[in-house]
Design an enzyme around this catalytic site. Structure first.
Site, short mmCIF file in Angstrom:
data_model
loop_
_atom_site.label_atom_id
_atom_site.label_comp_id
_atom_site.label_asym_id
_atom_site.label_seq_id
_atom_site.Cartn_x
_atom_site.Cartn_y
_atom_site.Cartn_z
N ARG A 66 -40.56 41.42 -108.37
CA ARG A 66 -40.59 40.10 -107.75
C ARG A 66 -41.56 40.00 -106.57
O ARG A 66 -42.02 38.92 -106.23
CB ARG A 66 -39.18 39.70 -107.31
CG ARG A 66 -38.41 39.13 -108.49
CD ARG A 66 -37.10 38.59 -108.07
NE ARG A 66 -36.36 39.61 -107.35
CZ ARG A 66 -35.11 39.47 -106.95
NH1 ARG A 66 -34.48 38.35 -107.17
NH2 ARG A 66 -34.48 40.43 -106.33
N LYS B 42 -31.73 56.08 -116.62
CA LYS B 42 -30.32 56.29 -116.32
C LYS B 42 -29.93 55.54 -115.05
O LYS B 42 -30.83 55.21 -114.30
CB LYS B 42 -30.04 57.79 -116.18
CG LYS B 42 -30.94 58.46 -115.11
CD LYS B 42 -30.38 59.75 -114.67
CE LYS B 42 -29.55 59.59 -113.44
NZ LYS B 42 -30.28 59.58 -112.15
N HIS C 147 -34.65 62.94 -117.28
CA HIS C 147 -35.82 63.76 -116.97
C HIS C 147 -35.54 65.26 -117.05
O HIS C 147 -36.46 66.05 -117.17
CB HIS C 147 -36.44 63.35 -115.63
CG HIS C 147 -35.75 63.91 -114.41
ND1 HIS C 147 -34.60 63.37 -113.90
CD2 HIS C 147 -36.06 64.94 -113.59
CE1 HIS C 147 -34.24 64.05 -112.83
NE2 HIS C 147 -35.10 65.02 -112.62
N LYS D 76 -37.95 68.99 -118.38
CA LYS D 76 -38.23 70.19 -117.57
C LYS D 76 -38.49 71.38 -118.48
O LYS D 76 -37.73 71.63 -119.42
CB LYS D 76 -37.03 70.51 -116.66
CG LYS D 76 -36.89 69.56 -115.49
CD LYS D 76 -35.74 70.02 -114.60
CE LYS D 76 -35.40 68.97 -113.54
NZ LYS D 76 -36.25 69.00 -112.36
N GLU E 17 -27.99 70.66 -104.84
CA GLU E 17 -29.13 70.13 -104.07
C GLU E 17 -28.82 70.27 -102.60
O GLU E 17 -27.66 70.11 -102.19
CB GLU E 17 -29.33 68.65 -104.38
CG GLU E 17 -29.73 68.38 -105.81
CD GLU E 17 -29.92 66.89 -106.04
OE1 GLU E 17 -31.05 66.42 -105.93
OE2 GLU E 17 -28.91 66.20 -106.28
N ASP F 150 -24.52 59.77 -111.44
CA ASP F 150 -25.91 60.05 -111.07
C ASP F 150 -26.44 61.29 -111.78
O ASP F 150 -27.58 61.32 -112.20
CB ASP F 150 -25.99 60.23 -109.53
CG ASP F 150 -27.41 60.39 -109.05
OD1 ASP F 150 -28.30 59.72 -109.61
OD2 ASP F 150 -27.65 61.18 -108.11
N HIS G 288 -27.69 64.68 -116.66
CA HIS G 288 -28.38 65.98 -116.56
C HIS G 288 -27.45 67.15 -116.90
O HIS G 288 -27.81 68.03 -117.68
CB HIS G 288 -28.93 66.20 -115.14
CG HIS G 288 -29.76 65.06 -114.62
ND1 HIS G 288 -30.48 64.24 -115.44
CD2 HIS G 288 -29.99 64.63 -113.36
CE1 HIS G 288 -31.12 63.34 -114.69
NE2 HIS G 288 -30.84 63.55 -113.43
N LYS H 281 -24.47 67.42 -103.66
CA LYS H 281 -25.52 67.23 -102.66
C LYS H 281 -25.08 67.94 -101.39
O LYS H 281 -23.90 68.21 -101.18
CB LYS H 281 -25.72 65.75 -102.37
CG LYS H 281 -26.20 64.97 -103.60
CD LYS H 281 -27.33 64.03 -103.25
CE LYS H 281 -27.74 63.17 -104.42
NZ LYS H 281 -28.86 63.73 -105.20
N LYS I 95 -31.17 74.26 -102.89
CA LYS I 95 -31.40 73.63 -104.18
C LYS I 95 -31.38 74.74 -105.23
O LYS I 95 -32.11 75.72 -105.11
CB LYS I 95 -32.76 72.94 -104.19
CG LYS I 95 -33.05 72.19 -105.50
CD LYS I 95 -34.28 71.30 -105.35
CE LYS I 95 -34.67 70.63 -106.65
NZ LYS I 95 -33.87 69.45 -106.97
C1 BG6 Z 1 -31.94 62.17 -110.26
C2 BG6 Z 1 -30.82 61.73 -109.36
O1 BG6 Z 1 -31.71 61.75 -111.57
O2 BG6 Z 1 -32.05 63.57 -110.23
C3 BG6 Z 1 -31.02 62.26 -107.94
O3 BG6 Z 1 -30.73 60.33 -109.33
C4 BG6 Z 1 -31.28 63.74 -107.95
O4 BG6 Z 1 -29.90 61.97 -107.12
C5 BG6 Z 1 -32.36 64.11 -108.96
O5 BG6 Z 1 -31.67 64.12 -106.64
C6 BG6 Z 1 -32.49 65.60 -109.11
O6 BG6 Z 1 -33.59 65.87 -109.92
P1 BG6 Z 1 -34.41 67.20 -109.76
O7 BG6 Z 1 -35.49 67.10 -110.78
O8 BG6 Z 1 -34.91 67.26 -108.34
O9 BG6 Z 1 -33.46 68.31 -110.04
#
Ligand code: BG6
Length: 492
Positions: free
Chosen positions: A45, A152, A182, A186, A220, A239, A244, A344, A349
């Site tokens: 927008r 997603k 995604h 990977k 994370e 999320d 994932h 989180k 990580k």
């Molecule tokens: C995303 C989530 O799909 O994946 C995020 O919305 C998350 O909250 C992220 O931080 C983690 O992805 P990656 O590739 O950093 O492991």
């Protein structure tokens, strides 16, 4: 090399476009993996000209591509970027879009091929799909193709995911729909398949005869940052876990597919989801724990608690951590617990799959000599330090026969010279090539929700969440859940 086409991004002023989508397309262009005629159209927008949109993307690109941005590549790539300000609810936007796409077909040679990328707010997905259908854009122009990419989270629960599937399928066939996760893009997630099915030695022991339990961790160190408003609605379950974590579970537990193609692979993944034992709603606490971070320390820095984050309700019960104990009730996995967790503000990580094997049935060495010996564990490190390690027992040098655990380690980074591409590069290229193997099929999305639905229902009623200080490995209740099974969480 795919055929030329246009990627139309709905929600183009959002974070994903500048952080992931455009950098991935730029990298593909710089590697000459996309045709020069390729075009990108952003819609949102915000009022902006084509040039302002290009400028905005250029400003952030540097941060998100490896090896810097080349002016020459950018110039040719930016020439294919266009912007359309408009409300995605209004039919006029689609008429304008149609006109722009036709113009691009004739001026750039995009051959009537279009991929519509839904990166806007999920609540808009059904409307956008409907409008695309009404405008006849669910079919490519002049014999070209039309594909739909759905970001997603796919629905909020089983019912809404089913509804969304139905709404989308009113206008697009399943073969045109690319539900994106995604994690499947990977390299190391794909390497779970290579490890299992390109080697002869792992598959014979990949079952209940040899495996004691499996742990899947998506930890994370970051908090929710500026995404508080989104996260309040989503929580760790929607999320990360529904998508994932469930995908990693499928690849770890599935049977060998007959071929590496979309139908064979997705068929096997769906079978895993179907085999997961349903969690009884009145026994959720035996199978799931949720937690929320309070203030604490991460990497030596003091960080605030979730309830103090921007756009978060001070009484929020949204989970930033989730642990699950699942069973895959089939011949291969009968009785083997799968412990899954995502959180989180953990100490670091770390995404990994750890397969813990049964201990050796008998050690002929003195008990004192084997005190430090742990069971064999095979760890697939998805990120960071992408690689594999196998924990084995070895003799400590010297007199006597003390045995202790050591790690055999493989780092993909040193085994191959090429740098792993970002997940979105792989997935966007597959999209343009029309290969849905690494995308989610309708029944997979629903299958994952089926497992989680009872947990969500129970938690919605309970309105309670355990807490853990930022910088720790989650609430005590998650340790207790494993303790009841005589197991312990790993510390990656
Ligand atoms: C995303 C989530 O799909 O994946 C995020 O919305 C998350 O909250 C992220 O931080 C983690 O992805 P990656 O590739 O950093 O492991």
């Amino acid at each position: 090399m795919p055929d030329p086409g246009v990627v139309v991004i709905f929600g183009a002023s959002g974070d994903l476009t500048s952080r992931k989508l455009v950098p991935a397309l730029y990298e593909l262009a710089s590697q000459r993996r996309l045709p020069l005629e390729m075009a990108v159209v952003g819609i949102s927008r915000t009022e902006m000209s084509h040039e302002e949109f290009r400028q905005k993307l250029r400003e952030t690109l540097e941060e998100h591509v490896s090896g810097g941005v080349s002016d020459d590549v950018w110039e040719s790539f930016a020439g294919g970027i266009f912007y359309l300000p408009g409300d995605s609810k209004e039919p006029e936007t689609y008429e304008e879009l149609k006109g722009l796409l036709k113009k691009l077909d004739s001026e750039r040679g995009t051959l009537g091929n279009r991929a519509f990328y839904l990166s806007a707010s999920p609540s808009l997905f059904p409307t956008i799909v409907e409008r695309l259908g009404e405008a006849g854009m669910n079919e490519g122009e002049d014999g070209g193709w039309s594909r739909l990419v759905v970001e997603k989270p796919f629905g909020r629960d089983l019912e809404s995911a089913r509804e969304l599937n139905e709404e989308i399928r009113r206008h697009f066939d399943e073969a045109q729909i690319y539900r994106i996760d995604h994690y499947l893009g990977k390299e190391t997630v794909q390497n779970i398949l290579a490890l299992r099915f390109a080697n002869g030695i792992f598959e014979p022991i990949w079952n209940q005869h040899y495996v004691d339990h499996v742990q899947i961790t998506v930890a994370e160190d970051i908090g929710v940052g500026t995404r508080g408003a989104f996260y309040e609605e989503a929580g760790a379950l929607r999320d990360i876990v529904q998508n994932h974590v469930m995908q990693v579970l499928c690849l770890t537990a599935m049977e060998p597919p007959v071929a590496f193609d979309a139908e064979s692979l997705r068929e096997e993944k769906v079978k895993v989801l179907k085999a997961v034992r349903p969690i009884p709603e009145d026994e959720v606490e035996d199978y799931a724990v949720r937690g929320q971070y309070t203030s604490g320390w991460v990497w030596g820095e003091e960080v605030s608690g979730y309830r103090e984050e921007e756009n978060v309700d001070p009484d929020s019960v949204t989970e930033t951590y989730l642990a699950l104990r699942l069973f895959v009730d089939n011949w291969r996995w009968a009785g083997v617990p799968f412990f899954l967790r995502a959180g989180k503000r953990m100490p670091k990580k770390a995404t990994e799959v750890a397969i813990q094997f049964h201990s050796s049935p008998h050690t002929p060495f003195a008990r004192d000599d084997t005190e430090g010996l742990e069971p064999n564990v095979l760890v697939v490190r998805v990120q960071p330090d992408e690689g594999l390690s196998l924990k084995i027992g070895a003799k400590v040098p010297g007199a006597g026969f003390e045995v202790s655990s050591v790690n055999m380690d493989l780092l993909y980074g040193t085994a191959f010279l090429e740098e792993a591409p970002d997940a979105y590069q792989r997935l966007l290229l597959d999209l343009m090539l029309g290969d849905p193997t690494l995308f989610i099929r309708a029944d997979e999305a629903e299958g994952a929700w089926r497992i989680l639905d009872p947990v969500m229902r129970r938690w919605t009623e309970e309105k309670r969440v355990e807490s853990y200080p930022a910088g720790t490995w989650g609430p005590d209740e998650a340790d207790e859940m494993l303790g009841r099974d005589g197991r312990e969480w790993r510390r990656p």
